[in-house]
Write an enzyme that holds these catalytic residues in place. Structure first.
Site, PDB file in Angstrom:
ATOM      1  N   GLU A 136       0.808  -1.124   0.046  1.00  0.00           N
ATOM      2  CA  GLU A 136      -0.084   0.097   0.072  1.00  0.00           C
ATOM      3  C   GLU A 136       0.789   1.187   0.106  1.00  0.00           C
ATOM      4  O   GLU A 136       1.909   1.483   0.806  1.00  0.00           O
ATOM      5  CB  GLU A 136      -0.964  -0.081   1.163  1.00  0.00           C
ATOM      6  CG  GLU A 136      -1.987   1.188   1.121  1.00  0.00           C
ATOM      7  CD  GLU A 136      -2.777   1.200   2.411  1.00  0.00           C
ATOM      8  OE1 GLU A 136      -3.965   1.447   2.165  1.00  0.00           O
ATOM      9  OE2 GLU A 136      -2.543   0.851   3.544  1.00  0.00           O
ATOM     10  N   MET A 158      -0.096  -2.815   8.735  1.00  0.00           N
ATOM     11  CA  MET A 158      -0.676  -3.016   7.245  1.00  0.00           C
ATOM     12  C   MET A 158      -1.784  -4.127   7.249  1.00  0.00           C
ATOM     13  O   MET A 158      -1.629  -5.235   7.723  1.00  0.00           O
ATOM     14  CB  MET A 158       0.297  -3.257   6.065  1.00  0.00           C
ATOM     15  CG  MET A 158      -0.467  -3.294   4.736  1.00  0.00           C
ATOM     16  SD  MET A 158      -1.216  -1.923   4.367  1.00  0.00           S
ATOM     17  CE  MET A 158      -2.301  -2.605   3.121  1.00  0.00           C
ATOM     18  N   GLU A 159      -2.836  -3.814   6.708  1.00  0.00           N
ATOM     19  CA  GLU A 159      -4.067  -4.493   6.835  1.00  0.00           C
ATOM     20  C   GLU A 159      -4.113  -5.864   5.807  1.00  0.00           C
ATOM     21  O   GLU A 159      -5.183  -6.128   5.261  1.00  0.00           O
ATOM     22  CB  GLU A 159      -5.204  -3.849   6.908  1.00  0.00           C
ATOM     23  CG  GLU A 159      -5.732  -3.304   5.476  1.00  0.00           C
ATOM     24  CD  GLU A 159      -5.142  -1.911   5.281  1.00  0.00           C
ATOM     25  OE1 GLU A 159      -5.632  -0.892   4.356  1.00  0.00           O
ATOM     26  OE2 GLU A 159      -4.187  -1.321   6.012  1.00  0.00           O
ATOM     27  N   ASN A 160      -2.963  -6.365   5.244  1.00  0.00           N
ATOM     28  CA  ASN A 160      -3.016  -7.362   4.233  1.00  0.00           C
ATOM     29  C   ASN A 160      -4.293  -8.461   4.680  1.00  0.00           C
ATOM     30  O   ASN A 160      -4.194  -8.821   5.785  1.00  0.00           O
ATOM     31  CB  ASN A 160      -1.904  -7.818   3.926  1.00  0.00           C
ATOM     32  CG  ASN A 160      -0.690  -6.852   3.814  1.00  0.00           C
ATOM     33  OD1 ASN A 160      -0.499  -6.347   2.927  1.00  0.00           O
ATOM     34  ND2 ASN A 160       0.533  -7.038   4.705  1.00  0.00           N
ATOM     35  N   HIS A 215      -7.709  -1.739  14.554  1.00  0.00           N
ATOM     36  CA  HIS A 215      -7.962  -1.144  13.571  1.00  0.00           C
ATOM     37  C   HIS A 215      -7.426  -1.884  12.069  1.00  0.00           C
ATOM     38  O   HIS A 215      -8.294  -1.879  11.117  1.00  0.00           O
ATOM     39  CB  HIS A 215      -6.762   0.240  13.566  1.00  0.00           C
ATOM     40  CG  HIS A 215      -6.745   0.876  12.255  1.00  0.00           C
ATOM     41  ND1 HIS A 215      -7.331   2.208  12.327  1.00  0.00           N
ATOM     42  CD2 HIS A 215      -5.924   0.916  11.036  1.00  0.00           C
ATOM     43  CE1 HIS A 215      -7.143   2.669  10.864  1.00  0.00           C
ATOM     44  NE2 HIS A 215      -6.656   1.717  10.359  1.00  0.00           N
ATOM     45  N   GLU A 216      -6.438  -2.851  12.247  1.00  0.00           N
ATOM     46  CA  GLU A 216      -6.094  -3.552  11.135  1.00  0.00           C
ATOM     47  C   GLU A 216      -7.308  -4.504  10.664  1.00  0.00           C
ATOM     48  O   GLU A 216      -7.681  -5.067   9.826  1.00  0.00           O
ATOM     49  CB  GLU A 216      -4.921  -4.169  11.204  1.00  0.00           C
ATOM     50  CG  GLU A 216      -3.677  -3.084  11.413  1.00  0.00           C
ATOM     51  CD  GLU A 216      -3.670  -1.983  10.569  1.00  0.00           C
ATOM     52  OE1 GLU A 216      -3.962  -2.222   9.224  1.00  0.00           O
ATOM     53  OE2 GLU A 216      -3.204  -0.766  11.108  1.00  0.00           O
ATOM     54  N   GLU A 254     -10.068   3.947   5.866  1.00  0.00           N
ATOM     55  CA  GLU A 254      -9.341   4.332   6.970  1.00  0.00           C
ATOM     56  C   GLU A 254     -10.072   5.233   8.038  1.00  0.00           C
ATOM     57  O   GLU A 254     -10.134   5.032   9.245  1.00  0.00           O
ATOM     58  CB  GLU A 254      -8.038   5.609   6.493  1.00  0.00           C
ATOM     59  CG  GLU A 254      -7.003   4.739   5.615  1.00  0.00           C
ATOM     60  CD  GLU A 254      -6.339   3.587   6.358  1.00  0.00           C
ATOM     61  OE1 GLU A 254      -6.748   3.212   7.530  1.00  0.00           O
ATOM     62  OE2 GLU A 254      -5.693   2.793   5.766  1.00  0.00           O
TER      63      GLU A 254
END
Length: 888
Positions: free
Chosen positions: A146, A294-296, A328-329, A351
């Site tokens: 990202e 990071m939300e992979n 959050h992720e 977000e």
């Protein structure tokens, strides 16, 4: 630069891929060589031709591409295109392959490309991390795609809208572990006899033809399940000698993060009525990571400081940081992964929503943290502070290139977006709001969305004309200040754009927002009542009201605006709010503190009124109110730091407020005490030390000395670690500095590492500051450079030192960090704290002629900040000095 990145509009075709060809599936093979620090691969992109075309255009960056082969029933035979025939546009990171003839709409096509790349330390794309093991440097590799770096790992259609399924095969040395979004379905050691049903078998054979398969050169092939349709920026894979721990055993350091995940995932499923769709959700903790996390999809990644804490630790600060990050992720699994914005201009749909459930659901998981109240300081005030600048940008902002996209991962896309969504939820009711969000998600499962899709879902659930209420909040920059004028029959309320520099000129004051006023008054029994139906959607309105009784706009501080009362009314509301069992809430008191400071900074209110407000709250018991007061003292000190006499008087007042709290609460933390007492103790001790209280300083230095002498961490409570290290170095000498530097060389936990960095930057000694800078430039990890800068920024006596060193080493820093998010933070931390007209001119001159495209927004915001501080000092120094001298 009013309007920030939206000042120039480009046609979409200049920065978006052509829409005539779309990838629907990738067969991707990646081979990782951690000894040579290189990777190579082979991708088969299965394409649908949607419009007649004679070319294929895809994204690629920093890769060496081999030949391309094209096969289709529409082509008479497989077409091979040598890489020398590719049309490569480095600026737009696109590759064009001309076809031998036109393909009609409806054609299905397979594009096969082999490629190779270097595992750099850039923290973007597919990159390497390192660590020391018995004196040897070892490596592992992971991805961070990202927003636009998947193209640096494999050729692809690298835009959020262009979702496709992915079947990944990873080839690696046999003694390493492979991870990806999906679970592995097979893994076997490679041998010349290896058989594979995919087209990668010939590629694999050619790659291994010159290699032996002896004991020291064994390789393995790991195949993963095919993903659901997904955007490329959440594709993830990693290779290394990982210790992976599952149900039967969990790492003590990562157990808290795992526990948070286990609690929040079912809540998200329940509230949005959509199951988490993948069979697993890993969290990979990385030693080198540019963003916090990071939300992979299925493989969340993040920095050590975002996920690791000692088991049974009383380090509440670290636990909050980890819990917020993890939840959050996890929220992104729905907001971003299941349903994805069509383009980066709608980043806030990812977000903002991922930030909002963090608050709503935390109240269920951690009710003692008072997260609804904390939202005001952690999200709302942060958003309003940035949005008050002329160099702000709308939440929904044009993103014509990668440089702009990188710069909008800021408090507007996160905190302001979450704040306006919270305001909408409060206006229509949380139940209807969440129902509408569920409708929105269900209508766009595994697909993409834009703002109107969200509004339609919430409108369906609520019956409210949501676009009418909300469009200007997301499409226009800024927010209003609501001025309250009292009359004999009630109040007149007027909205104007709020700017930190003062009243907005006519050309900047054209937007009219639909403002939920949330008016709090009292009934005949003196009980609070809130009218949430009042909507100010014109310049001003008059409201009938008995002003002899307590009242307040923006009840609960749920609105995204400031409220301006007369100084007399402000103090009257504060006195009422300070009473036991007041009709005004904790959130109201926090909002009063932040509003007063912002209004004074912009010239709407005298500074003396703000300080008088703090005096009113002298007997406050709630930590979050004291935290807002503490933050305000920080703003004053950060502005008048070149006026030592004022700083000393401010610190005297600071000590009067906070030292009695230290005396009452002491220095020792216990497992059974309330969170509020725990955090208030920390805030009071930190503020007393900042304020120069000799007793507190001596206590912290004594604890540091004992910890060093005995090697026992127990002498320093975890939440006081940073304050203890900083105080010891700030008020100590070379000995304390060297002791902390030795700790930084081998930190036991991420919290210790952050505390040590802060301390090295807190020195008041010029030679030791130089030593810290040399360490930063030569030994620190790239991810830690912004941490050093932030802490130098907080050391007021070394702000000009930081500016000078940044300018001296600009070229080296730029080259080192230009590819990731960090460069803009360096510009901001090094310059945003300056506060004179001379500073503004020198800053402007330094950046003249430089390519500022990667940090343009941060630079303009820094320049705006310098100007604002300079004007505030000119306007308010006399009033500030007078109040400090005349108070009893």
């Amino acid at each position: 630069m009013a309007g920030g990145p939206t000042e120039t509009t480009k046609p979409a075709e200049e920065y978006r891929l052509p829409t005539g060809v779309k990838a629907k599936h990738y067969d991707l093979t990646i081979r990782t060589d951690l000894e040579k620090l290189r990777f190579d691969g082979y991708v088969v992109a299965h394409l649908d031709v949607l419009e007649e075309t004679s070319k294929i255009v895809f994204n690629s960056s920093k890769l060496t591409l081999g030949r391309a082969r094209l096969s289709s029933a529409a082509l008479k035979e497989e077409v091979t295109v040598d890489a020398t025939s590719f049309e490569i546009d480095g600026a737009s990171e696109r590759v064009t392959i001309q076809l031998p003839g036109a393909l009609s709409a409806g054609t299905q096509l397979a594009l096969k490309v082999d490629f190779e790349g270097e595992l750099t330390g850039s923290m973007l794309g597919y990159y390497r991390c390192s660590w020391e093991d018995e004196g040897k440097t070892k490596h592992y590799a992971l991805t961070q795609f990202e927003p636009t770096s998947a193209r640096a790992a494999f050729p692809c259609w690298d835009e959020p809208l262009l979702k496709a399924t992915i079947a990944l095969t990873m080839v690696s040395r046999a003694d390493t572990v492979n991870l990806s979004n999906m679970p592995a379905i097979s893994e076997e050691v490679y041998a010349p006899s290896y058989k594979d049903s995919t087209d990668a078998i010939s590629w694999l054979s050619s790659k291994f033809s010159e290699l032996t398969t002896g004991e020291g050169e064994k390789w393995k092939v790991t195949k993963f399940q095919t993903t659901p349709p997904m955007s490329t920026y959440i594709v993830a894979f990693a290779n290394g000698p990982f210790v992976y721990l599952e149900d039967s055993y969990t790492s003590p350091l990562s157990k808290f993060a795992l526990d948070v995940k286990k609690k929040v995932l079912p809540l998200y499923e329940q509230v949005f009525d959509i199951e988490y769709p993948l069979p697993k959700l890993d969290t990979l903790v990385a030693t080198d990571f540019d963003a916090a996390a990071m939300e992979n999809w299925g493989l969340i990644t993040g920095a050590t400081s975002a996920y690791l804490v000692e088991p049974d630790s009383l380090d509440l600060g670290a636990k909050k940081r980890i819990a917020v990050t993890q939840s959050h992720e996890c929220a992104h699994m729905w907001f971003g992964n299941i349903t994805t914005m069509e383009w980066w201009d709608n980043l806030y749909l990812n977000e903002g929503f991922a930030s909002l459930p963090t608050t709503d659901f935390f109240s269920r998981v951690f009710p003692e943290w008072k997260v609804h109240s904390a939202f005001i300081s952690e999200m709302l005030n942060r958003a309003l502070s940035l949005d008050a600048k002329l160099s702000s940008h709308p939440i929904e902002v044009e993103c014509p290139d990668a440089a702009t996209i990188n710069q909008i991962f800021d408090s507007l896309s996160y905190a302001k977006a979450a704040s306006v969504l919270r305001m909408l939820s409060n206006f229509i009711g949380e139940e209807k709001f969440l129902k509408g969000v569920s409708i929105y998600l269900k209508k766009h499962l595994f697909a993409n969305s834009v703002t109107k899709d969200l509004w339609e879902g919430i409108q369906e659930a609520s019956g409210v004309d949501v676009p009418k209420v909300m469009d200007n909040w997301v499409k226009k920059m800024g927010f209003p200040v609501i001025t309250v004028t009292e009359t004999k029959d009630g109040i007149t309320v007027r909205q104007d754009r709020f700017l930190e520099t003062g009243p907005a000129p006519p050309e900047e004051n054209e937007t009219l927002w639909s403002v939920p006023l949330s008016l709090l008054t009292t009934d005949e029994n003196g009980k609070a009542k809130i009218d949430r139906s009042l909507l100010l959607d014109q310049r001003e309105i008059t409201i009938a009201l008995d002003t002899s009784k307590p009242f307040k706009l923006n009840a609960g501080t749920t609105g995204v605006y400031r409220v301006l009362y007369t100084a007399e009314r402000l103090i009257a509301i504060a006195k009422e709010a300070a009473k036991e069992n007041s009709i005004f809430s904790l959130e109201d008191r926090i909002g009063l503190v932040y509003d007063a400071l912002a209004l004074a900074r912009a010239g709407y209110l005298d500074v003396s009124a703000v300080l008088s407000l703090y005096d009113v709250f002298r007997n406050e018991k709630e930590h979050l109110v004291w935290d807002s007061v503490a933050e305000s003292f920080g703003v004053f000190g950060s502005t008048w730091y070149e006026h030592p006499q004022i700083v000393e008087k401010l610190n005297t007042f600071r000590r009067e407020l906070f030292v009695p709290i230290v005396a009452r609460l002491g220095y020792d933390y216990t497992a059974g005490e309330s969170v509020d007492v725990h955090e208030l103790r920390t805030t009071a001790i930190v503020q007393s030390a900042h304020g120069g209280d000799e007793g507190v300083i001596e206590e912290l230095r004594t604890r540091f000395k004992k910890a060093i002498e005995t090697g026992e961490d127990a002498h320093i409570p975890p939440d006081l670690l940073g304050a203890t290290y900083v105080t010891s170095v700030k008020h100590g000498g070379k000995m304390e500095y060297d002791q902390v530097k030795a700790i930084l060389a081998k930190p036991k936990t991420p919290t210790v590492e952050l505390a040590a960095i802060a301390a090295l930057c807190a020195t008041q000694n010029d030679e030791l500051a130089e030593e810290t800078w040399k360490y930063l430039m030569s030994k620190s990890r790239d991810q830690d450079i912004p941490v050093f800068f932030r802490n130098f920024f907080q050391n007021h006596k070394k702000r000009h030192f930081l500016v000078d060193k940044f300018r001296e080493d600009y070229d080296q820093l730029y080259q080192r960090l230009e590819g990731n998010f960090s460069l803009q933070y360096l510009v901001n931390y090094s310059h945003a704290g300056l506060c004179s007209d001379k500073d503004w001119k020198e800053t402007k001159a330094f950046f003249e002629g430089k390519d500022v495209s990667k940090y343009k927004l941060a630079l303009q915001q820094s320049l705006d900040g310098i100007h604002t501080r300079s004007e505030w000092i000119k306007r308010s120094t006399s009033d500030l000095q007078k109040w400090l001298e005349n108070r009893k």
